[in-house]
Structure formats: structure tokens, C-alpha cells
Design an enzyme around this catalytic site. Structure first.
Site: not given
Length: 583
Positions: A447, A449, A474, A480
Site C-alpha cells: 500500500d 508503494a 497493511n 521500517e
């Protein structure tokens, strides 16, 4: 007010005729006053304009078109912010060595350096990330500049990659002298192929046919050499690893493929054969800390894929297909028997098959997270079951790319590449759907990207590009988030919302569904593929758990080790260097 007419003898008309003569049938573009003469003449020549919503997407699409068709990809972007927006796409094409022409305009010559609208020296920006960058102010020089730019893009005499030309708008309107429009400048030309040196071929054959544990790794430069590459693997019994640059050249059922054993086979091999492949971070820079005492055989048609990081015990600088054919012919003429340890090769292949089968089985039953959301592998397992073998797969994202790269087989595959340029998925998918009619094109993206170029679903809808975009949602920059949690003990600025991307898709005219349960996946995918068959793009917004840890999240890519891309490799590199200091 009078608007200047665009003559059929104008520089803009010449650009359109030149591109048409060179086989260009579509240009990816975003309109603007500084390029309008070229825009209108392209349309007049019957070249289709795929108008996009952001200039970087235009370059991404040109990039994907070039990769999938093997021909020139063309982007047309306006001056100033049009060029600066396009620069990320240009940089990605530069690193990927993609054959792309970017065209732009500048203010009229009489307004240069006076503070005109969008008056910038574009070539200063793009020169470091292009193979050729010129401003063409004199209309009679345009035929030669176009011919030179295309030769540079194809890699004639050097590395292939993006090239850039801009033309002041008054130059675009000016007439080109007929005498300078020489036919030989317009005629398509085959790329000159460097033929292999017989002595270099002999050295390569000696090295490869003598190796007991040879491993072949292919890259961008192997793309035109698939049949010869497969025959080489058959003749030598060598094991094989592909990379994102060359995925699909050798089918997964070939006995040499050992992708699931990548780490161990790199350490066990006594010869590494790179076929048009750089030894970049994805291959540990060729370090002896990872590859041990293995020798290297380097084969490539451009210097960047021949001698970066490690020199070969033998090197062949020539057309890759011609080189492999010459090696096979020489070995056959000498009735040379390969020394490959077949028991070793069979053992590694069996281990690969067992690991791949275990992965496939585990994907379909991957447990949901504590939040009740499905594991990303459940989504990928459903896609694997539904997609045809010849599907074009584009994987995009950070964390989700790690799952998709391993879990989603593909005969034709694109991803962000070694620049790590996430956000390419939707633009690549639109270009792929237009370039590969009749084939199923699916974009598997995270999501985060997807958000970079989400508005390009509008481009897909307007141009009826039948692409299926599957968003693994997600609600986070997951790789990260995990790094922050584990390394720093808190999460800062890496949470997203579980936005309803399907609702957005429906608003733009796509078939759109939101999927929250694994048991609903099969039906949703079936309906989405049905929309594609009707010529309509589709988007599935699939909620997945952010708790799933990808291999990339575990390996160190997020926290960026000092010497190598992966934590284990970094440790090995440090130990190897330390040992050299104590000896």
C-alpha cells in the site's frame, strides 16, 4: 491573440516523423505549453499519446515499454517542474540501463535567461543520470541529434540507458531545411554487435568446462540470450540463479534452477559465471567473504556488467548470445566433457525443490496475525493458483516485494530494480497491459508503494489498459516499522491508515473490491480477471497483517549495515577483513 500554426515542415513535425520512422507507436506524456507543438504533431502522425497524471509515471511507463518490447520507450514532459518531476523515473532507467528517450521543451530563445516561465537549464539536472543530454536550439541540427540520442540509448559504443533532448518552443515551430533531413538519419538501424574474441572464448570454455561446481548468474545483459543460456546450462550441468533483471529466461522447472538455495550455493560454487550481470549489493559485490575462493567468469556487452567489483579469471566483452553460442560450438568441436560434479548439482537441485515445495504449501496455510488480518502469503498463494503461466507480473513495495519476489512465479517479471525505486508498479502495469495485449498483467504492490503513483489508475481507466492491481494493504511502511520497533524501541512516522483503495478505484471507473478475509480471495480474483477480459482495469484492496516479517525485514536491508546489504553478509565481510589483518 494569434496562435502560431505548426507547419508540416517544422522541427516538431520532424520529431514526430523521425520517431514514427524508428518504429515508435506510442509516447507516454503529460501536456504543457512548452511541448505543445511536438504533442500535436505526434498526434497528427498517428502516434498514440498515453497521457499520464505525473511526469515520473510517464518515464516509468516508457521504461517498462522498453523492457517488455525490446524497443525504444519515449516520454514527453514539459519544462521546469515537468522535467524535475520526471527525474526519479530517469534515474531509475539509468540504473536499470533501460532504452528510454525523454523529450522536453524550453522557453523561446528570445526569452532565455530573462526569468521566463519554467526557464531552467534542464540539461544540468539530467546529465548525471543520462547517457546523452542536449538542448537543440538550431532546427537544422535536430535530425542528427535525434539519431545520436537513439544510438546512445541503445548502447551503441557504450552503456545503454536514458537519453534526453529538449528543444525551445520557438525552435519546435521553426522550419527545418529539407536538405538536412538525410534519409540515413531516419532509417532504423540494428545495433552493432560486438563479436567475441576467439582467445577469450577459449579461456571461458576452459574455465567453465573445468569447474566442478559452476554457478551461472544472469542479469540485464542476458535478456536476448535465453535459448543459448539454456543450452549452456544443459551442456555443462551448471546450476543457475536469475535476478529481477532476467527473471523468466530460464523456467523454474529447468534442472539447473536453484533459487531457493541462493545463499548456500553462492558459498559452495567454485566458479561464478556472471552473464550480463553487475556484482552489486544483491550479489554481495562479489566479495570473497561470501563467495569464498570461487573464481569468476564475466561475460557482458557493456563494461558496467563486466568488471565491476571483481575481475574475472576470464572475461568476454562481446554480445552475450554470440558469446554463449561460440562457447558451445568450441566445446562441441573439441568434444569437451564438462567436469561438473553432477551429484552436487542434483543434491542442490533436490534441496531447492524441497524448499520451494515447502514454501508453496506453507503459503496457502499461513496463519493470520493477532489482529485477525491474513498473512501476505495467503494472498500470494491465491494469486499463484489463479494466474496463467504467461502472466506478466510486476512486484512493487518494500516489505511486500520481499514476499512477492519469492512467492509469485513469473515468466515475465518487473520490479523496482536495484535503485529500490518503489512506486513503479502501477505505471509499469499500465505500460505492460498496453504493450502485451492478450496477456494477463498483474501488479502486486504494497500500500505504501501504491500511494506514490495511485492516480495512474485514472490513466489505466482512460486508456482501457486491462491491468489487475493487487494492493497488499497493511496500513504501514512495514519494513521500517519493524526496524524501528526492534532497533529503536518506538515507531515514528511509519504508520499509514487502512485506506479503502478499492473505493478510490471504483471512483475512477475500475472494477474495485476490498477483501478482508482469506476465504473471499478466490472469488474476488476471479471477478477481477473477468473484468480484465472485458478490457477493464481492476484493483483489489486486500487487508493483510503488518505483523508478518519478510525475509528482507529480517536480513538487515532496513537498518543498512556498514559493508554489505544484508546483516549476515556484513558480519561475514567484517570477519573476513579482520582475519586478513591478523595474518
Amino acid at each position: 491573440m494569434t496562435t502560431p500554426q505548426i507547419s508540416e515542415r517544422s522541427a516538431a513535425a520532424l520529431v514526430a516523423r523521425f520517431l514514427k520512422a524508428r518504429g515508435v507507436d506510442r509516447v507516454f506524456a503529460l501536456c504543457g505549453g512548452h511541448i505543445m507543438p511536438m504533442w500535436m504533431r505526434l498526434d497528427a502522425e498517428g502516434i498514440r499519446i498515453i497521457d499520464v497524471r505525473d511526469e515520473r509515471a510517464a518515464v516509468y511507463m516508457a521504461h517498462a515499454h522498453a523492457e517488455l518490447t525490446g524497443s525504444l520507450g519515449v516520454a514527453l514532459v514539459t519544462a521546469g517542474p515537468g522535467v524535475t518531476n520526471a527525474m526519479t523515473g530517469i534515474a531509475n532507467a539509468f540504473v536499470a540501463r533501460a532504452q528510454v528517450l525523454v523529450l522536453s521543451g524550453t522557453p523561446p530563445r528570445g526569452q532565455e535567461n530573462r526569468g521566463a516561465l519554467q526557464d531552467m537549464v534542464h540539461t544540468d539536472f539530467v546529465r548525471p543520470i543520462t547517457r546523452y543530454a542536449r538542448t537543440v536550439r538550431e532546427p537544422d541540427l535536430l535530425p542528427g541529434e535525434l539519431a545520436e540520442a537513439l544510438a546512445r540509448a541503445a548502447g551503441e559504443g557504450g552503456e545503454p540507458g536514458p537519453v534526453y533532448l529538449d528543444i525551445p518552443v520557438d525552435t519546435q515551430r521553426a522550419e527545418v531545411t529539407p536538405a538536412v533531413q538525410l534519409p540515413e538519419l531516419f532509417a532504423p538501424r540494428p545495433l552493432r554487435q560486438i563479436q567475441p574474441d576467439p582467445a577469450e572464448v577459449a579461456a571461458a570454455v576452459e574455465l567453465l568446462w573445468s569447474a566442478k561446481r559452476p554457478l551461472v548468474i544472469s542479469g540485464r545483459g542476458a535478456k536476448g540470450a535465453g535459448p543459448a543460456l539454456r543450452r549452456l546450462l544443459d551442456a555443462t550441468g551448471a546450476l543457475y540463479l536469475d535476478t529481477g533483471e532476467s527473471r523468466g529466461l530460464v523456467s523454474d522447472d529447468h534442472p539447473g534452477v536453484v533459487a531457493a538455495m541462493r545463499g548456500s550455493v553462492m558459498a559452495e560454487a567454485d566458479l561464478i559465471v556472471t552473464v550480463g550481470r553487475r556484482l552489486d549489493f544483491q550479489l554481495a559485490y562479489g566479495s570473497p567473504a561470501i563467495f569464498g575462493d570461487a573464481k569468476f567468469l564475466r561475460i557482458a556487452d557493456c563494461a558496467a556488467e563486466l568488471r565491476d567489483n571483481r575481475r574475472g579469471a576470464a572475461e568476454v566483452f562481446a554480445n552475450v548470445a554470440a558469446t554463449l553460442e561460440a562457447m558451445l560450438a568450441l566445446a562441441a568441436a573439441g568434444k569437451r566433457a564438462s567436469a561438473t560434479d553432477r551429484a552436487w548439482a542434483q543434491t542442490v537441485r533436490a534441496q531447492h525443490e524441497a524448499r520451494a515445495a515447502k514454501l508453496a504449501a506453507s503459503m496457502a496455510r499461513a496463519e493470520p496475525g493477532s489482529d485477525g488480518l491474513m498473512h501476505p502469503n495467503r494472498l500470494l498463494a491465491a494469486l499463484r493458483a489463479a494466474l496463467p503461466e504467461d502472466a506478466v507480473v510486476i512486484a512493487d513495495g518494500g516489505d511486500f516485494l520481499s514476499f512477492a519476489r519469492v512467492g509469485l512465479p513469473a515468466a515475465t517479471y518487473l520490479d523496482p530494480g536495484s535503485l529500490g525505486c518503489i512506486g513503479v508498479g502501477t505505471p509499469f502495469g499500465v505500460a505492460a497491459a498496453l504493450a502485451c495485449p492478450g496477456r494477463t498483467v498483474v501488479v502486486a504492490t504494497g500500500d505504501g508503494a501504491f500511494g506514490f503513483n495511485a492516480m495512474e489508475i485514472d490513466t489505466a481507466a482512460r486508456h482501457r489498459a486491462p491491468v489487475l492491481i493487487v494492493v497488499a494493504n497493511n496500513g504501514s511502511w512495514a519494513i521500517e516499522v519493524r526496524d524501528q520497533q526492534e532497533t529503536h524501541g518506538r515507531v515514528v512516522g511509519t504508520r499509514l491508515q487502512f485506506a479503502d483503495h478499492a473505493a478510490m478505484a471504483r471512483a475512477f471507473g475500475l472494477h474495485g473490491e476490498r477483501v478482508e478475509r482469506a476465504e473471499d480471495l478466490d472469488g474476488a480474483i476471479r471477478r477481477a480477471l473477468g473484468a480484465l477480459r472485458e478490457g477493464r482495469p481492476a484493483l483489489l484492496d486486500v487487508l493483510v497483517t503488518p505483523e508478518a516479517a519478510s525475509s528482507d525485514a529480517k536480513s538487515g536491508l532496513a537498518w543498512v549495515p556498514d559493508l554489505q546489504a544484508l546483516g549476515a553478509w556484513d558480519d561475514a565481510e567484517k570477519n573476513w577483513r579482520a582475519a586478513s589483518r591478523t595474518n
